[in-house]
Scaffold this active site. Sequence first.
Site, PDB file in Angstrom:
ATOM      1  N   ARG A 225     -17.095 -19.775   4.028  1.00  0.00           N
ATOM      2  CA  ARG A 225     -18.439 -19.213   3.919  1.00  0.00           C
ATOM      3  C   ARG A 225     -18.414 -19.416   2.037  1.00  0.00           C
ATOM      4  NH1 ARG A 225     -20.688 -14.169   2.235  1.00  0.00           N
ATOM      5  NH2 ARG A 225     -22.653 -13.919   3.468  1.00  0.00           N
TER       6      ARG A 225
ATOM      7  N   LYS B  96     -16.032 -14.288  -5.304  1.00  0.00           N
ATOM      8  CA  LYS B  96     -15.681 -12.646  -5.218  1.00  0.00           C
ATOM      9  C   LYS B  96     -14.999 -12.091  -6.355  1.00  0.00           C
ATOM     10  CE  LYS B  96     -16.594 -11.901  -0.469  1.00  0.00           C
ATOM     11  NZ  LYS B  96     -16.091 -11.593   0.937  1.00  0.00           N
TER      12      LYS B  96
HETATM   13  N1  HH2 Z   1     -18.642 -11.605   2.582  1.00  0.00           N
HETATM   14  C1  HH2 Z   1     -19.963 -10.998   2.261  1.00  0.00           C
HETATM   15  C2  HH2 Z   1     -20.873 -11.014   3.006  1.00  0.00           C
HETATM   16  N2  HH2 Z   1     -20.754 -11.485   4.267  1.00  0.00           N
HETATM   17  N3  HH2 Z   1     -19.451 -12.215   5.989  1.00  0.00           N
HETATM   18  C3  HH2 Z   1     -18.238 -12.759   6.440  1.00  0.00           C
HETATM   19  N4  HH2 Z   1     -18.123 -12.978   7.805  1.00  0.00           N
HETATM   20  N5  HH2 Z   1     -17.324 -12.837   5.628  1.00  0.00           N
HETATM   21  C4  HH2 Z   1     -17.362 -12.317   4.418  1.00  0.00           C
HETATM   22  O1  HH2 Z   1     -16.405 -12.354   3.436  1.00  0.00           O
HETATM   23  C5  HH2 Z   1     -18.457 -11.903   3.850  1.00  0.00           C
HETATM   24  C6  HH2 Z   1     -19.788 -11.840   4.764  1.00  0.00           C
HETATM   25  C7  HH2 Z   1     -20.338 -10.687   0.594  1.00  0.00           C
HETATM   26  O2  HH2 Z   1     -20.645 -11.797  -0.275  1.00  0.00           O
HETATM   27  P1  HH2 Z   1     -22.292 -12.310  -0.475  1.00  0.00           P
HETATM   28  O3  HH2 Z   1     -23.095 -12.221   0.791  1.00  0.00           O
HETATM   29  O4  HH2 Z   1     -22.371 -13.213  -1.432  1.00  0.00           O
HETATM   30  O5  HH2 Z   1     -22.930 -10.893  -1.132  1.00  0.00           O
HETATM   31  P2  HH2 Z   1     -23.691  -9.643  -0.765  1.00  0.00           P
HETATM   32  O6  HH2 Z   1     -23.112  -8.909   0.231  1.00  0.00           O
HETATM   33  O7  HH2 Z   1     -23.687  -9.030  -1.978  1.00  0.00           O
HETATM   34  O8  HH2 Z   1     -25.021 -10.063  -0.206  1.00  0.00           O
END
Ligand code: HH2
Length: 265
Positions: free
Chosen positions: A239, A204
């Site tokens: 995650r 992040k």
């Molecule tokens: N962070 C993201 C997405 N979903 N769900 C939970 N429970 N906790 C988190 O911290 C979280 C989440 C953001 O990360 P990522 O999926 O890599 O990116 P994007 O939202 O751009 O797909």
Amino acid sequence: MGILNVTPDSFSDGGIHESPVAALEHARRMIGEGADLIDVGGESTRPGAEPVSLDEEIRRVVPVIRALRAEWEGSISVDTMKPEVAAAAIDAGADVVNDVSGLRVRAMVDLCRERRVGVVVMHMQGLPRTMQLSPEYDDVVEEVRSFLAQRHEELTGAGIDPECLVYDPGIGFGKTLEHNLALLRAGVQLASQGRPLLIGLSRKRFIGSLLGVEAVESRSWPTVALTAWTRERGAMIHRVHEVRPNREALTMVEAIRGRPTAGIS
Ligand code: HH2
């Protein structure tokens, strides 16, 4: 929890696993590296992300979940804020709903109760499109803790089995660097009623801010260090984009803690 983003625009891996075949291959790789849970998402929640239509989100996640379920018995979560997407994902074989809005929509609460799936309840201030514009708290730790505790009361009051609930402070979701650090410092105090704490910090932006570098790739090793740290602070589910190094870090931590390392190869 291995992240499987079936999106063109995710901040870290957007576009890489967009086709169902590529997505399935990536899921298999993460399972081989020790993921217990695969989190399938069809809508980016990165700051400023544009919302995706219902049909498009279903089109992205359902084929991948169905194909993965056909060959794997582990847990599959769907990362969505929409009850219709969650319902289609559960029909396709998902057994956990990961809702970054903390189940704000009543239909999502009813669905999770009726289908008796696992639920990740996350704290987010605002919505992805605007959440990073000016996040503000008097006391971020207390506000996130009490939000999650209140959700616990409301969700169990609405009939969701407490055994199904997992809590997440939502690192980077309407939080400044200082807010994120305070939440990481607080660790397990944030989880409600002794339910497991999930932390999503993989690659992040706050990591890049601390390092003073922009490239997402440079955030991988610090992610591994923080996985070990957050485990020590009580996080039970991590995650992550890169499963192997994070799993290995957890194997080290568990060995030092003197706990059984069942399931960790
Ligand atoms: N962070 C993201 C997405 N979903 N769900 C939970 N429970 N906790 C988190 O911290 C979280 C989440 C953001 O990360 P990522 O999926 O890599 O990116 P994007 O939202 O751009 O797909």
